[in-house]
Design a protein around this motif. Structure first.
Motif, PDB file in Angstrom:
ATOM      1  N   ARG A   1       3.458   3.565  17.952  1.00  0.00           N
ATOM      2  CA  ARG A   1       3.257   4.911  18.485  1.00  0.00           C
ATOM      3  C   ARG A   1       2.808   4.492  20.199  1.00  0.00           C
ATOM      4  NH1 ARG A   1       1.169   5.881  13.572  1.00  0.00           N
ATOM      5  NH2 ARG A   1      -0.983   5.976  14.385  1.00  0.00           N
ATOM      6  N   ARG A   2       2.102   3.720  19.971  1.00  0.00           N
ATOM      7  CA  ARG A   2       1.422   3.413  21.818  1.00  0.00           C
ATOM      8  C   ARG A   2       1.216   1.960  21.801  1.00  0.00           C
ATOM      9  NH1 ARG A   2      -2.588   6.537  18.956  1.00  0.00           N
ATOM     10  NH2 ARG A   2      -4.565   5.308  18.250  1.00  0.00           N
TER      11      ARG A   2
ATOM     12  N   GLU B   1      -1.363  -2.295   7.965  1.00  0.00           N
ATOM     13  CA  GLU B   1      -0.246  -1.561   8.045  1.00  0.00           C
ATOM     14  C   GLU B   1      -0.342  -0.331   9.038  1.00  0.00           C
ATOM     15  OE1 GLU B   1       2.731  -2.012   7.113  1.00  0.00           O
ATOM     16  OE2 GLU B   1       2.982  -3.272   5.443  1.00  0.00           O
ATOM     17  N   ALA B   2      -1.604   0.354   8.996  1.00  0.00           N
ATOM     18  CA  ALA B   2      -1.822   1.361   9.818  1.00  0.00           C
ATOM     19  C   ALA B   2      -1.985   0.956  11.136  1.00  0.00           C
ATOM     20  CB  ALA B   2      -3.411   1.864   9.208  1.00  0.00           C
TER      21      ALA B   2
ATOM     22  N   LEU C   1      -1.185 -13.222   9.195  1.00  0.00           N
ATOM     23  CA  LEU C   1      -1.451 -11.731   9.893  1.00  0.00           C
ATOM     24  C   LEU C   1      -2.237 -11.993  11.156  1.00  0.00           C
ATOM     25  CD1 LEU C   1      -2.622 -10.170   6.524  1.00  0.00           C
ATOM     26  CD2 LEU C   1      -0.267 -10.136   7.754  1.00  0.00           C
ATOM     27  N   PRO C   2      -2.369 -10.943  12.081  1.00  0.00           N
ATOM     28  CA  PRO C   2      -3.030 -11.326  13.446  1.00  0.00           C
ATOM     29  C   PRO C   2      -4.468 -11.013  13.256  1.00  0.00           C
ATOM     30  CG  PRO C   2      -2.056  -8.825  13.302  1.00  0.00           C
ATOM     31  CD  PRO C   2      -1.776  -9.654  11.882  1.00  0.00           C
TER      32      PRO C   2
ATOM     33  N   VAL D   1      -2.164   4.040   3.665  1.00  0.00           N
ATOM     34  CA  VAL D   1      -1.986   3.670   5.024  1.00  0.00           C
ATOM     35  C   VAL D   1      -2.315   4.993   5.843  1.00  0.00           C
ATOM     36  CG1 VAL D   1      -0.238   2.883   6.745  1.00  0.00           C
ATOM     37  CG2 VAL D   1      -0.065   2.183   4.369  1.00  0.00           C
TER      38      VAL D   1
ATOM     39  N   LEU E   1      -4.707  -4.272   2.984  1.00  0.00           N
ATOM     40  CA  LEU E   1      -3.550  -4.456   3.514  1.00  0.00           C
ATOM     41  C   LEU E   1      -3.146  -2.990   4.334  1.00  0.00           C
ATOM     42  CD1 LEU E   1      -1.186  -6.370   1.280  1.00  0.00           C
ATOM     43  CD2 LEU E   1      -1.980  -7.302   3.546  1.00  0.00           C
ATOM     44  N   SER E   2      -3.423  -1.958   3.845  1.00  0.00           N
ATOM     45  CA  SER E   2      -3.331  -0.588   4.447  1.00  0.00           C
ATOM     46  C   SER E   2      -3.669  -0.612   5.895  1.00  0.00           C
ATOM     47  CB  SER E   2      -3.920   0.487   3.333  1.00  0.00           C
ATOM     48  OG  SER E   2      -5.338   0.723   3.492  1.00  0.00           O
ATOM     49  N   TYR E   3      -5.008  -1.252   6.108  1.00  0.00           N
ATOM     50  CA  TYR E   3      -5.526  -1.225   7.379  1.00  0.00           C
ATOM     51  C   TYR E   3      -4.685  -1.883   8.581  1.00  0.00           C
ATOM     52  CZ  TYR E   3      -9.503   1.072   5.736  1.00  0.00           C
ATOM     53  OH  TYR E   3     -10.509   2.139   5.111  1.00  0.00           O
TER      54      TYR E   3
ATOM     55  N   PRO F   1       0.767  -1.174   0.055  1.00  0.00           N
ATOM     56  CA  PRO F   1      -0.001   0.043  -0.128  1.00  0.00           C
ATOM     57  C   PRO F   1       0.906   1.217   0.094  1.00  0.00           C
ATOM     58  CG  PRO F   1      -0.367  -1.381   1.854  1.00  0.00           C
ATOM     59  CD  PRO F   1       0.869  -1.792   1.224  1.00  0.00           C
TER      60      PRO F   1
ATOM     61  N   ARG G   1      -0.073  -1.303  12.341  1.00  0.00           N
ATOM     62  CA  ARG G   1       1.452  -1.793  12.781  1.00  0.00           C
ATOM     63  C   ARG G   1       1.997  -0.409  13.416  1.00  0.00           C
ATOM     64  NH1 ARG G   1       2.185  -6.140  14.220  1.00  0.00           N
ATOM     65  NH2 ARG G   1       0.028  -5.950  14.345  1.00  0.00           N
TER      66      ARG G   1
ATOM     67  N   ARG H   1       0.269   2.258  14.586  1.00  0.00           N
ATOM     68  CA  ARG H   1      -0.384   2.655  15.724  1.00  0.00           C
ATOM     69  C   ARG H   1       0.415   2.053  17.043  1.00  0.00           C
ATOM     70  NH1 ARG H   1      -6.038   1.001  15.807  1.00  0.00           N
ATOM     71  NH2 ARG H   1      -7.167   2.974  16.593  1.00  0.00           N
ATOM     72  N   ARG H   2       0.704   0.760  16.522  1.00  0.00           N
ATOM     73  CA  ARG H   2       1.478  -0.154  17.626  1.00  0.00           C
ATOM     74  C   ARG H   2       2.705   0.404  18.137  1.00  0.00           C
ATOM     75  NH1 ARG H   2      -0.727  -5.377  18.693  1.00  0.00           N
ATOM     76  NH2 ARG H   2      -2.708  -5.654  17.323  1.00  0.00           N
TER      77      ARG H   2
ATOM     78  N   THR I   1      -9.949  -0.889  20.117  1.00  0.00           N
ATOM     79  CA  THR I   1     -10.792  -0.836  18.607  1.00  0.00           C
ATOM     80  C   THR I   1     -10.924  -2.570  18.148  1.00  0.00           C
ATOM     81  OG1 THR I   1     -10.410   1.338  18.171  1.00  0.00           O
ATOM     82  CG2 THR I   1     -10.994  -0.263  16.197  1.00  0.00           C
TER      83      THR I   1
END
Lengths: 109, 137
Positions: B38-39, B30-31, B70-71, A62, B26-28, A57, B33, B35-36, B2
């Motif tokens: 950062r916090r 990756e997004a 993938l998780p 992203v 996949l972008s969700y 992506p 990943r 977030r994890r 979430t």
């Protein structure tokens, strides 16, 4: 510690220390397991992109997905996300892209 | 916290690298990943087992190799959620997989539930006013 023992919260000071150590070790183990899981997922995705370069992506995609998951104001401004990526470059961090959009929207007001 | 729930088409897109929506799905992940990093913590990704059936996600097949790594955890119907799903299917006349998603939304009403779907109208119908965020993929 003596107060805790006197109040019957623990049988002895040694028991208190061991409990504390156990909790600390469990916490560290959980962090390490989470890190290993994260690394395994990263490895799976990277291997996939290696086999299918077109599957990766874009940063803009992203960033938009992150904005949607986080209910970030940028979620409804894909045009500004694209502008941010153009300005910051493809290797920028997602959070910087989102901050750029947020700043841009704030400056408009 | 979430919880992201996959509907059938996003799952099918995830399984098929030639799908036009493969990168978007996949972008969700990756997004998340990001977030994890950062916090602590991140989203929980769920695929209802009935959605797996509908989308053809057979974890034994080689084509499922990426998705399996993938998780994304399976969500199975239990006695309570099966009752809710049956009621939603009867009331709204939706597919079994959509009814299953409706039961997840209801049983996790206290959480921030996000559904990735190609059919927001069906999910909105099956959510029947319960709090859910629907993202069109």
């Amino acid at each position: 510690m003596r107060r805790a023992v006197d109040a019957s919260w623990a049988g002895s000071a040694t028991e208190l220390i061991l409990d504390g150590l156990r909790q600390r070790l469990a916490h560290l183990a959980a962090i390490e397991l989470g890190r290993e899981d994260d690394e395994a997922v990263r490895e799976a995705l990277d291997q996939h992109y290696l086999e299918h370069p077109g599957a990766r992506p874009t940063l803009a995609m992203v960033a938009e997905s992150a904005a949607k998951l986080d209910r970030h104001v940028a979620a409804t401004h894909p045009d500004l996300i694209a502008a941010a990526v153009t300005d910051l470059g493809d290797d920028a961090f997602v959070e910087d892209v989102l901050a750029w959009v947020q700043g841009h929207l704030a400056a408009r007001r | 916290m979430t919880t992201v729930v996959f509907d059938s088409e996003p799952v099918a897109a995830l399984l098929d690298v030639r799908s036009s929506k493969h990168r978007e799905v996949l972008s969700y992940l990756e997004a998340d990943r990001g977030r994890r990093r950062r916090r602590p913590g991140g989203a929980t990704f769920l695929v209802p087992s009935t959605v797996r059936v509908e989308a053809g996600w057979d974890r034994r097949r080689p084509a499922a190799a990426l998705a399996n790594r993938l998780p994304i955890a399976d969500h199975h119907l239990d006695e309570r959620t099966a009752d809710i799903a049956a009621e939603r299917r009867h009331t709204h006349g939706v597919a079994i997989a959509d009814a299953h998603i409706g039961s997840i939304i209801e049983s996790m009403a206290a959480h921030d539930v996000v559904v990735l779907t190609s059919d927001p109208a069906d999910i909105a119908a099956v959510a029947a006013g319960l709090p859910v965020r629907i993202i069109r993929v």
